[in-house]
Motif scaffolding. Structure first.
Motif, short mmCIF file in Angstrom:
data_model
loop_
_atom_site.label_atom_id
_atom_site.label_comp_id
_atom_site.label_asym_id
_atom_site.label_seq_id
_atom_site.Cartn_x
_atom_site.Cartn_y
_atom_site.Cartn_z
N LEU A 13 0.83 -1.21 0.00
CA LEU A 13 0.00 0.00 0.00
C LEU A 13 0.86 1.25 0.00
CD1 LEU A 13 -2.82 1.20 0.12
CD2 LEU A 13 -2.74 1.02 2.61
N LEU A 14 1.91 1.27 0.81
CA LEU A 14 2.81 2.41 0.84
C LEU A 14 3.53 2.57 -0.50
CD1 LEU A 14 4.36 2.07 4.42
CD2 LEU A 14 2.69 3.76 3.65
N THR A 15 3.90 1.45 -1.11
CA THR A 15 4.52 1.50 -2.43
C THR A 15 3.56 2.10 -3.46
OG1 THR A 15 5.85 -0.46 -1.92
CG2 THR A 15 5.63 0.14 -4.24
N LEU A 16 2.30 1.72 -3.37
CA LEU A 16 1.28 2.27 -4.28
C LEU A 16 1.15 3.78 -4.11
CD1 LEU A 16 -0.93 1.80 -6.37
CD2 LEU A 16 -2.51 1.34 -4.48
N ILE A 17 1.22 4.24 -2.86
CA ILE A 17 1.14 5.68 -2.61
C ILE A 17 2.31 6.41 -3.26
CG2 ILE A 17 1.31 7.43 -0.79
CD1 ILE A 17 -0.32 5.56 1.00
N LEU A 18 3.49 5.78 -3.23
CA LEU A 18 4.69 6.40 -3.79
C LEU A 18 4.62 6.52 -5.32
CD1 LEU A 18 7.50 4.80 -1.60
CD2 LEU A 18 6.54 7.09 -1.42
N ILE A 19 3.97 5.57 -5.98
CA ILE A 19 3.89 5.63 -7.44
C ILE A 19 2.58 6.26 -7.92
CG2 ILE A 19 5.37 3.59 -7.64
CD1 ILE A 19 2.89 1.98 -8.37
N ALA A 20 1.71 6.59 -6.98
CA ALA A 20 0.38 7.11 -7.35
C ALA A 20 0.41 8.35 -8.24
CB ALA A 20 -0.43 7.39 -6.08
N PRO A 21 1.34 9.31 -8.05
CA PRO A 21 1.33 10.48 -8.93
C PRO A 21 1.46 10.14 -10.41
CG PRO A 21 2.67 10.93 -7.00
CD PRO A 21 2.32 9.46 -6.95
N GLU A 22 2.16 9.05 -10.69
CA GLU A 22 2.31 8.64 -12.09
C GLU A 22 1.02 8.03 -12.64
OE1 GLU A 22 5.10 9.73 -13.01
OE2 GLU A 22 5.89 9.99 -10.98
N LEU A 23 0.12 7.62 -11.76
CA LEU A 23 -1.11 6.96 -12.18
C LEU A 23 -2.32 7.88 -12.10
CD1 LEU A 23 -0.60 3.61 -10.18
CD2 LEU A 23 0.09 4.10 -12.54
N ARG A 60 2.75 10.97 -2.08
CA ARG A 60 4.20 10.71 -2.15
C ARG A 60 5.04 11.76 -1.42
NH1 ARG A 60 6.64 9.28 -7.86
NH2 ARG A 60 6.14 11.46 -8.37
N PRO A 61 4.85 13.05 -1.67
CA PRO A 61 5.67 14.02 -0.92
C PRO A 61 5.45 13.96 0.58
CG PRO A 61 3.96 15.14 -2.19
CD PRO A 61 4.00 13.74 -2.66
N MET A 62 4.22 13.67 1.02
CA MET A 62 3.97 13.57 2.45
C MET A 62 4.69 12.37 3.05
SD MET A 62 0.46 13.14 4.64
CE MET A 62 0.59 11.36 4.50
N VAL A 63 4.61 11.22 2.38
CA VAL A 63 5.27 10.02 2.89
C VAL A 63 6.79 10.19 2.90
CG1 VAL A 63 5.75 7.59 2.39
CG2 VAL A 63 3.41 8.43 2.31
N ALA A 186 5.60 11.83 12.56
CA ALA A 186 6.00 12.72 11.48
C ALA A 186 4.84 12.95 10.50
CB ALA A 186 7.20 12.13 10.74
N VAL A 187 4.09 11.89 10.21
CA VAL A 187 2.93 12.03 9.31
C VAL A 187 1.95 13.04 9.87
CG1 VAL A 187 0.88 10.84 8.43
CG2 VAL A 187 3.12 9.76 8.26
N TYR A 188 1.67 12.95 11.17
CA TYR A 188 0.73 13.87 11.79
C TYR A 188 1.24 15.31 11.76
CZ TYR A 188 -1.67 9.71 13.52
OH TYR A 188 -2.34 8.52 13.60
N LEU A 189 2.54 15.50 12.03
CA LEU A 189 3.09 16.85 12.05
C LEU A 189 3.20 17.44 10.64
CD1 LEU A 189 5.87 16.65 14.80
CD2 LEU A 189 3.67 17.83 14.91
N VAL A 233 -2.03 5.56 6.17
CA VAL A 233 -0.56 5.62 6.12
C VAL A 233 0.03 5.33 7.50
CG1 VAL A 233 1.41 7.17 5.83
CG2 VAL A 233 -0.42 7.13 4.13
N ALA A 234 -0.55 5.91 8.54
CA ALA A 234 -0.04 5.70 9.90
C ALA A 234 -0.15 4.24 10.31
CB ALA A 234 -0.81 6.59 10.88
N VAL A 235 -1.30 3.63 10.07
CA VAL A 235 -1.49 2.22 10.44
C VAL A 235 -0.57 1.32 9.61
CG1 VAL A 235 -3.14 0.31 10.43
CG2 VAL A 235 -3.86 2.57 11.22
N SER A 236 -0.45 1.60 8.32
CA SER A 236 0.39 0.79 7.45
C SER A 236 1.85 0.86 7.89
CB SER A 236 0.26 1.26 6.00
OG SER A 236 -1.06 1.12 5.53
#
Length: 248
Positions: A13-23, A60-63, A186-189, A233-236
């Motif tokens: 799921l995290l990998t999908l978030i990282l490539i999501a902008p391309e999709l 992606r930028p947030m992660v 970090a995600v929350y901040l 993202v936090a749970v993952s």
């Protein structure tokens, strides 16, 4: 597939978030319809931009920003914690003062001087260091007195070698677990920086939340989507840290 069934799905799921902008079906700034319409899978926002596309571009930028901050904070905290366990706990005293300042206030103070993504990374890492140092200090203090460490001292090994080869591997699982917690923080901040308008990322999920608030009654999905995304993202991240710790 078997790896996913054993609990590795969060990594996918995290990998999908990282490539999501391309999709993403549209650019984050493209106007694709009327404001607060149901056009697209998640509808449009107050300017008529596709919510799904903005969500995909902002993940992606947030992660990556959160990961950089968590890695920096945990790395510095690990070093400080090891030094405190080897020499004297007074090394931790200055960081106790930092720990007394709420993370969001640290974020505001740093971003006043460094209003960019580097400032966000530094601020979040700075807020993470005291807690990481305390966790590592507590874990390392239980290891330093063990026989193999004493033997290394007698052999005349250097302090850096002992800490890196004899102590750190035994607390590696603790450090990984702490990294997972720092990433969640970090995600929350990072999301809070976007919510407060301090982020330079145009599709920051925190920014999506604050922009969706005025029209929540008309387009609730635009508000729920980034909120759910942050929680996922936090749970993952915690699940990935757990799996890596078990493997280690």
């Amino acid at each position: 597939m078997a790896g996913l069934k054993r609990g590795w799905w969060p990594l996918a799921l995290l990998t999908l978030i990282l490539i999501a902008p391309e999709l993403a079906p549209h650019a984050a700034t493209d106007v694709v319809g009327l404001p607060y319409s149901t056009q697209g899978l998640l509808g449009t926002d107050h300017l008529g931009r596709d919510v799904l596309s903005r969500l995909m571009h902002g993940g992606r930028p947030m992660v990556l920003t959160s990961l950089a901050a968590a890695a920096l904070g945990t790395g510095a905290g690990t070093l400080i914690g090891l030094v405190a366990a080897w020499w004297r706990p007074f090394v931790l005293r200055p960081w106790d003062a930092v720990a007394a300042v709420p993370g969001i206030l640290v974020l505001l103070l740093v971003l006043t001087a460094m209003p960019n993504r580097a400032g966000i990374v530094f601020a979040v890492a700075l807020a993470s260091v005291p807690l990481s140092a305390r966790v590592v200090h507590a874990a390392a203090a239980q290891v330093i007195g063990k026989a193999h460490v004493e033997h290394a001292k007698v052999r005349g090994e250097r302090t850096a070698w002992i800490l890196g080869r004899e102590v750190l591997p035994l607390i590696g699982t603790t450090v990984l677990a702490d990294l997972g917690l720092r990433f969640v923080m970090a995600v929350y901040l990072v999301a809070a920086a976007g919510f407060l308008g301090l982020s330079t990322m145009s599709s920051d999920w925190g920014l999506l939340v604050v922009e969706a608030l005025p029209g929540a009654a008309l387009q609730p999905v635009a508000l729920l989507a980034p909120v759910v995304g942050i929680a996922v993202v936090a749970v993952s991240a915690n699940r990935v840290a757990d799996r890596v710790g078990e493997w280690a």
